[in-house]
Structures are given as C-alpha cells and as structure tokens.
Design a protein around this motif. Sequence first.
Motif, PDB file in Angstrom:
ATOM      1  N   GLU A  18     -10.100  46.161 -46.790  1.00 35.34           N
ATOM      2  CA  GLU A  18      -8.874  45.909 -48.111  1.00 35.34           C
ATOM      3  C   GLU A  18      -8.913  47.498 -48.789  1.00 35.34           C
ATOM      4  N   GLN A  19      -9.939  48.251 -48.842  1.00 35.68           N
ATOM      5  CA  GLN A  19     -10.017  49.696 -49.406  1.00 35.68           C
ATOM      6  C   GLN A  19      -9.145  50.368 -48.559  1.00 35.68           C
ATOM      7  N   ILE A  20      -9.164  50.312 -47.188  1.00 32.40           N
ATOM      8  CA  ILE A  20      -8.502  51.129 -46.391  1.00 32.40           C
ATOM      9  C   ILE A  20      -7.006  50.929 -46.453  1.00 32.40           C
ATOM     10  N   ARG A  21      -6.610  49.451 -46.655  1.00 33.75           N
ATOM     11  CA  ARG A  21      -5.180  49.365 -46.851  1.00 33.75           C
ATOM     12  C   ARG A  21      -4.479  49.729 -48.236  1.00 33.75           C
ATOM     13  N   GLU A  22      -5.291  49.431 -49.087  1.00 32.04           N
ATOM     14  CA  GLU A  22      -5.127  49.817 -50.421  1.00 32.04           C
ATOM     15  C   GLU A  22      -4.954  51.451 -50.430  1.00 32.04           C
ATOM     16  N   THR A  23      -5.859  52.263 -49.685  1.00 30.15           N
ATOM     17  CA  THR A  23      -5.792  53.690 -49.846  1.00 30.15           C
ATOM     18  C   THR A  23      -4.537  54.475 -49.082  1.00 30.15           C
ATOM     19  N   VAL A  24      -4.174  53.763 -47.967  1.00 27.34           N
ATOM     20  CA  VAL A  24      -3.268  54.467 -47.108  1.00 27.34           C
ATOM     21  C   VAL A  24      -1.935  53.994 -47.241  1.00 27.34           C
ATOM     22  N   THR A  25      -1.571  52.711 -47.576  1.00 28.90           N
ATOM     23  CA  THR A  25      -0.570  52.022 -47.736  1.00 28.90           C
ATOM     24  C   THR A  25       0.560  52.711 -48.407  1.00 28.90           C
ATOM     25  N   GLY A  26       1.690  53.156 -47.895  1.00 28.52           N
ATOM     26  CA  GLY A  26       2.509  53.916 -48.549  1.00 28.52           C
ATOM     27  C   GLY A  26       2.341  55.269 -49.083  1.00 28.52           C
ATOM     28  N   ASN A  27       1.109  55.822 -48.670  1.00 24.63           N
ATOM     29  CA  ASN A  27       0.651  57.023 -48.886  1.00 24.63           C
ATOM     30  C   ASN A  27       0.750  57.778 -47.650  1.00 24.63           C
ATOM     31  N   ALA A  28       0.771  59.308 -47.961  1.00 19.09           N
ATOM     32  CA  ALA A  28       0.535  60.397 -46.800  1.00 19.09           C
ATOM     33  C   ALA A  28      -0.657  60.963 -46.539  1.00 19.09           C
ATOM     34  N   LEU A  29      -1.266  61.105 -45.552  1.00 18.18           N
ATOM     35  CA  LEU A  29      -2.586  61.984 -45.498  1.00 18.18           C
ATOM     36  C   LEU A  29      -2.373  63.261 -44.661  1.00 18.18           C
ATOM     37  N   THR A  30      -2.914  64.239 -45.028  1.00 19.50           N
ATOM     38  CA  THR A  30      -2.714  65.842 -44.560  1.00 19.50           C
ATOM     39  C   THR A  30      -4.075  66.382 -44.095  1.00 19.50           C
ATOM     40  N   VAL A  81      -5.339  47.746 -39.765  1.00 15.00           N
ATOM     41  CA  VAL A  81      -6.829  47.649 -40.121  1.00 15.00           C
ATOM     42  C   VAL A  81      -7.323  46.459 -39.679  1.00 15.00           C
ATOM     43  N   THR A  82      -8.430  46.598 -38.971  1.00 15.20           N
ATOM     44  CA  THR A  82      -8.951  45.434 -38.505  1.00 15.20           C
ATOM     45  C   THR A  82      -9.777  44.636 -39.415  1.00 15.20           C
ATOM     46  N   GLU A  83     -10.037  43.547 -39.329  1.00 10.99           N
ATOM     47  CA  GLU A  83     -10.907  42.519 -40.232  1.00 10.99           C
ATOM     48  C   GLU A  83     -12.286  43.251 -40.681  1.00 10.99           C
ATOM     49  N   ASP A  84     -12.801  43.986 -39.555  1.00 14.77           N
ATOM     50  CA  ASP A  84     -14.213  44.488 -39.755  1.00 14.77           C
ATOM     51  C   ASP A  84     -13.995  45.828 -40.302  1.00 14.77           C
ATOM     52  N   GLY A  85     -13.050  46.317 -40.735  1.00 11.88           N
ATOM     53  CA  GLY A  85     -12.904  47.696 -41.292  1.00 11.88           C
ATOM     54  C   GLY A  85     -12.599  48.853 -40.654  1.00 11.88           C
ATOM     55  N   CYS A  99      -9.474  53.653 -32.592  1.00 10.28           N
ATOM     56  CA  CYS A  99      -9.829  52.953 -33.944  1.00 10.28           C
ATOM     57  C   CYS A  99     -10.748  53.950 -34.620  1.00 10.28           C
ATOM     58  N   PHE A 100     -10.928  53.968 -36.034  1.00 12.33           N
ATOM     59  CA  PHE A 100     -11.793  54.725 -36.476  1.00 12.33           C
ATOM     60  C   PHE A 100     -12.328  54.075 -37.730  1.00 12.33           C
ATOM     61  N   ARG A 101     -13.657  54.625 -38.019  1.00  9.36           N
ATOM     62  CA  ARG A 101     -14.166  54.067 -39.243  1.00  9.36           C
ATOM     63  C   ARG A 101     -14.094  55.080 -40.408  1.00  9.36           C
ATOM     64  N   VAL A 102     -13.530  54.824 -41.618  1.00  3.32           N
ATOM     65  CA  VAL A 102     -12.990  55.713 -42.667  1.00  3.32           C
ATOM     66  C   VAL A 102     -14.131  55.577 -43.762  1.00  3.32           C
ATOM     67  N   THR A 103     -14.322  56.878 -44.072  1.00  4.45           N
ATOM     68  CA  THR A 103     -15.385  57.146 -45.317  1.00  4.45           C
ATOM     69  C   THR A 103     -14.644  58.299 -46.164  1.00  4.45           C
ATOM     70  N   ARG A 104     -14.596  57.804 -47.461  1.00  6.70           N
ATOM     71  CA  ARG A 104     -13.974  58.631 -48.545  1.00  6.70           C
ATOM     72  C   ARG A 104     -14.821  59.160 -49.533  1.00  6.70           C
ATOM     73  N   ASN A 105     -14.677  60.665 -49.730  1.00  6.54           N
ATOM     74  CA  ASN A 105     -15.437  61.427 -50.778  1.00  6.54           C
ATOM     75  C   ASN A 105     -14.428  62.090 -51.683  1.00  6.54           C
TER      76      ASN A 105
END
Length: 150
Positions: A42-54, A95-99, A116-122
Amino acid sequence: MRCLLGYPAAGRRFGAVSAVLLAAILASCAGNEPRSGVLSAEQIRETVTGNALTRCGTRLLGQWRYTARHGRDGSLEAVVLAGARREDAAGVWRVTEDGLYCRTWNNDWAGGREGCFRVTRNGDALTFDHVSGAAGEAASYTYSLGEACP
C-alpha cells in the motif's frame, strides 16, 4: 495532509487554541507518511502512483537523467536524457500483495521481461533492490521523488 480530511476546522482560522490543535493534528499525521524503511504494498502504491521518479548521474557520455512517470492505470512512461540524446520508453508497473514493485518495459530495456524489486524509503529517496525477474543494468537503483536531480 491527507489525514486532515477528517478535521473540518483544520483549514479555518480560529485563533491561538485552534493553532495549537492544528499543530497537534499535523504532528499526529507525521507518522502516516513513511519516511524510512521497507515500504508495504500500500505504501508503494501511495508513493509512486501519479508521481515521477528520477535518477541522475554522469557516465561516459556526461550528464544524464532518467525520469519515469507512474500512471494511476498502471502505465509507465520513461525518458532518458543524455546530452543531445533522448530515449523514450513505455511499459506497465504493478505492486504485488507481498510488497514488491514490478515493471515491464515495451522495448529492450531489461530484455522486455518483468523485474520485481523491494522498495526502501529514506526521506525522498527510494531504493529499488532487485528480487526476481529482469534486473536491468543494476541490482539496485536509487531514485528521488519528482523530476529534478538532487
């Protein structure tokens, strides 16, 4: 600011007491936005949906910038700018259900295979660590939120 939706007085002016109340509400909201650690599905979806990553850097050809935009419908558009050279790509993300964040490009990036990738935020930096499928050029990528180079 999402957590303020349930507080109708939050956007109005009511004096010092309301200012203190608003400060307390905002402080309680701070925990809702992930600032570090492994992100859930859920946090991945909220973070990237509609956004850009650079990602930006320098390589043999000099300065380059990669920006990927994540559509709400699962579409993915990317552009790489390196000097006068420009390369565009499109694909899909999910995004898979297991994150795990998974993406597939419609060109030869990552061999056109899903990775597929595990996502970490800092803070505003997101690191994507390869877990399965096609990794692309590296096993780990770090992006900043938005379209600017840090």
